[in-house]
Design an enzyme around this catalytic site. Structure first.
Site, PDB file in Angstrom:
ATOM      1  N   HIS A 172      49.622  47.231  43.855  1.00 44.37           N
ATOM      2  CA  HIS A 172      50.460  46.570  42.782  1.00 44.37           C
ATOM      3  C   HIS A 172      51.312  45.743  43.104  1.00 44.37           C
ATOM      4  O   HIS A 172      51.838  45.925  44.116  1.00 44.37           O
ATOM      5  CB  HIS A 172      50.746  47.896  42.158  1.00 44.37           C
ATOM      6  CG  HIS A 172      51.446  47.286  40.580  1.00 44.37           C
ATOM      7  ND1 HIS A 172      52.708  47.019  40.577  1.00 44.37           N
ATOM      8  CD2 HIS A 172      50.859  47.444  39.474  1.00 44.37           C
ATOM      9  CE1 HIS A 172      52.945  46.565  39.360  1.00 44.37           C
ATOM     10  NE2 HIS A 172      51.930  46.601  38.573  1.00 44.37           N
TER      11      HIS A 172
ATOM     12  N   GLY B  83      51.531  48.183  31.331  1.00 40.84           N
ATOM     13  CA  GLY B  83      52.755  48.837  31.506  1.00 40.84           C
ATOM     14  C   GLY B  83      53.531  48.834  30.541  1.00 40.84           C
ATOM     15  O   GLY B  83      53.328  49.894  29.718  1.00 40.84           O
TER      16      GLY B  83
ATOM     17  N   GLY C  26      54.887  41.948  32.979  1.00 39.27           N
ATOM     18  CA  GLY C  26      56.078  42.082  32.445  1.00 39.27           C
ATOM     19  C   GLY C  26      56.891  40.817  31.826  1.00 39.27           C
ATOM     20  O   GLY C  26      58.128  40.784  31.506  1.00 39.27           O
TER      21      GLY C  26
ATOM     22  N   GLU D 133      45.521  41.295  38.159  1.00 34.14           N
ATOM     23  CA  GLU D 133      46.867  40.960  37.372  1.00 34.14           C
ATOM     24  C   GLU D 133      47.641  39.956  37.961  1.00 34.14           C
ATOM     25  O   GLU D 133      48.262  40.090  39.156  1.00 34.14           O
ATOM     26  CB  GLU D 133      47.619  42.265  37.755  1.00 34.14           C
ATOM     27  CG  GLU D 133      46.951  43.551  37.156  1.00 34.14           C
ATOM     28  CD  GLU D 133      48.250  44.825  37.033  1.00 34.14           C
ATOM     29  OE1 GLU D 133      48.454  45.156  35.872  1.00 34.14           O
ATOM     30  OE2 GLU D 133      48.949  44.993  37.857  1.00 34.14           O
TER      31      GLU D 133
ATOM     32  N   ASN E  45      50.092  52.234  32.893  1.00 38.95           N
ATOM     33  CA  ASN E  45      51.042  52.291  34.243  1.00 38.95           C
ATOM     34  C   ASN E  45      52.269  52.462  33.780  1.00 38.95           C
ATOM     35  O   ASN E  45      52.817  51.535  33.462  1.00 38.95           O
ATOM     36  CB  ASN E  45      50.652  51.041  35.252  1.00 38.95           C
ATOM     37  CG  ASN E  45      51.471  50.952  36.454  1.00 38.95           C
ATOM     38  OD1 ASN E  45      51.902  51.995  36.857  1.00 38.95           O
ATOM     39  ND2 ASN E  45      51.522  49.968  37.050  1.00 38.95           N
ATOM     40  N   TRP E  46      52.792  53.581  33.900  1.00 41.60           N
ATOM     41  CA  TRP E  46      54.246  54.045  33.193  1.00 41.60           C
ATOM     42  C   TRP E  46      55.617  53.420  34.324  1.00 41.60           C
ATOM     43  O   TRP E  46      56.518  53.553  33.974  1.00 41.60           O
ATOM     44  CB  TRP E  46      54.349  55.518  32.880  1.00 41.60           C
ATOM     45  CG  TRP E  46      53.539  55.603  31.772  1.00 41.60           C
ATOM     46  CD1 TRP E  46      53.120  54.675  30.906  1.00 41.60           C
ATOM     47  CD2 TRP E  46      53.382  56.768  30.972  1.00 41.60           C
ATOM     48  NE1 TRP E  46      52.456  55.336  29.806  1.00 41.60           N
ATOM     49  CE2 TRP E  46      52.543  56.649  29.816  1.00 41.60           C
ATOM     50  CE3 TRP E  46      53.944  58.337  31.298  1.00 41.60           C
ATOM     51  CZ2 TRP E  46      52.221  57.605  28.936  1.00 41.60           C
ATOM     52  CZ3 TRP E  46      53.145  59.313  30.496  1.00 41.60           C
ATOM     53  CH2 TRP E  46      52.593  58.980  29.392  1.00 41.60           C
TER      54      TRP E  46
HETATM   55  P1  PGA Z   1      52.780  44.806  31.860  1.00 35.56           P
HETATM   56  O1  PGA Z   1      52.762  45.473  33.389  1.00 35.56           O
HETATM   57  O2  PGA Z   1      51.671  45.110  30.977  1.00 35.56           O
HETATM   58  O3  PGA Z   1      54.297  45.236  31.585  1.00 35.56           O
HETATM   59  O4  PGA Z   1      52.923  43.384  32.051  1.00 35.56           O
HETATM   60  C1  PGA Z   1      51.362  45.701  34.020  1.00 35.56           C
HETATM   61  C2  PGA Z   1      51.386  46.332  35.012  1.00 35.56           C
HETATM   62  O5  PGA Z   1      52.377  46.389  35.776  1.00 35.56           O
HETATM   63  O6  PGA Z   1      50.450  47.128  35.654  1.00 35.56           O
END
Ligand code: PGA
Length: 247
Positions: free
Chosen positions: A94, A224, A171, A165, A9-10
């Site tokens: 999301h 991400g 993040g 998630e 997921n960019w």
């Molecule tokens: P992350 O993001 O791997 O940077 O924690 C995951 C996402 O937002 O799907």
């Protein structure tokens, strides 16, 4: 044999040139080697037309998707008839949408329901609790409310994915313990049709992917930050592959 899907997921991390270049490197690599996994890419929707030009006329193991159903119309105009062949997935719900666009469960479930009219699209429904909800012991209640009743693959394409998630993990570098993820995934599994695939997402990277793979219920990862750099993404793919061969 167990298969693992690596979904990148960019978000808005990469500019157009960087996205195209990353797909180019990845595409060549995936065509050369016969790996036991699948890679899904969710680039910035504006970059999708340029990206698809790069992989044109090449056999590709990559599947592409949009980061939210709201991008479908925009992209379908740009790609016209080829849209359904090229774009096979859409993330829904999301935490970026829930937080930055103030989308609640009703909005998310409405979007999920609207996806049914695009018969070729597989939804990747994101669910997860905030830190406060976790601390108050509401994780399973929150997630239950985020999942529509009777969700199953036949309503969409022949695939449907739910990505757990935790909002506090996205993040941040913080990852729940395997046992905690297992409890949530088991709870999701009890609510959905058995052909629905389960992903984990939230700070997945090169250092923790092997440990997370020990959770048998995981069919894939939504990644991400760690998916936006070729070496890091390639490293994750290799670790997944090694794990699958060993087990
Ligand atoms: P992350 O993001 O791997 O940077 O924690 C995951 C996402 O937002 O799907």
């Amino acid at each position: 044999m167990r298969k693992i899907i690596i979904a990148a997921n960019w978000k808005k991390y990469l500019n157009e040139e960087e996205s195209v270049s990353l797909v180019y490197q990845l595409n060549d690599l995936l065509n050369l080697k016969n790996y036991n996994h699948q890679v899904m890419l969710f680039p910035d929707a504006n970059h999708i037309p340029s990206i698809l030009k790069v992989i044109e006329n090449k056999y590709s193991l990559l599947a592409f998707g949009v980061q939210d159903p709201s991008f479908i119309n925009k992209i379908s105009d740009l790609l016209s008839d080829t849209f359904y062949e090229e774009i096979s997935l859409s993330i829904v719900g999301h935490s970026d949408r829930r937080i930055n666009h103030k989308e609640n469960n009703d909005t998310t479930l409405k979007k999920l329901s609207e996806l049914k009219k695009y018969s070729g699209l597989c939804p990747v429904l994101c669910v997860g609790e905030t830190e406060a909800q976790k601390n108050d012991g509401f994780t399973l209640d929150v997630i239950k409310k985020q999942i529509p009743k009777n969700i199953n693959s036949s309503k969409y394409s022949n695939e449907c994915i739910i990505a757990y998630e935790p909002v506090w993990s996205i993040g941040t570098g913080k990852v729940p313990k395997n046992k905690e993820i297992e409890t949530v995934l088991n709870s999701i599994k009890s609510l959905v049709d058995e052909n629905v695939k389960l992903f984990y997402g939230g700070s997945v990277d090169l250092n923790n992917v092997e440990k997370l793979l020990e959770i048998n219920l995981i069919d894939g990862f939504l990644i991400g930050g760690a998916s936006t750099n070729f070496e890091s993404l390639l490293g994750i793919i290799k670790k997944v592959d090694k794990f699958l061969k060993k087990n």
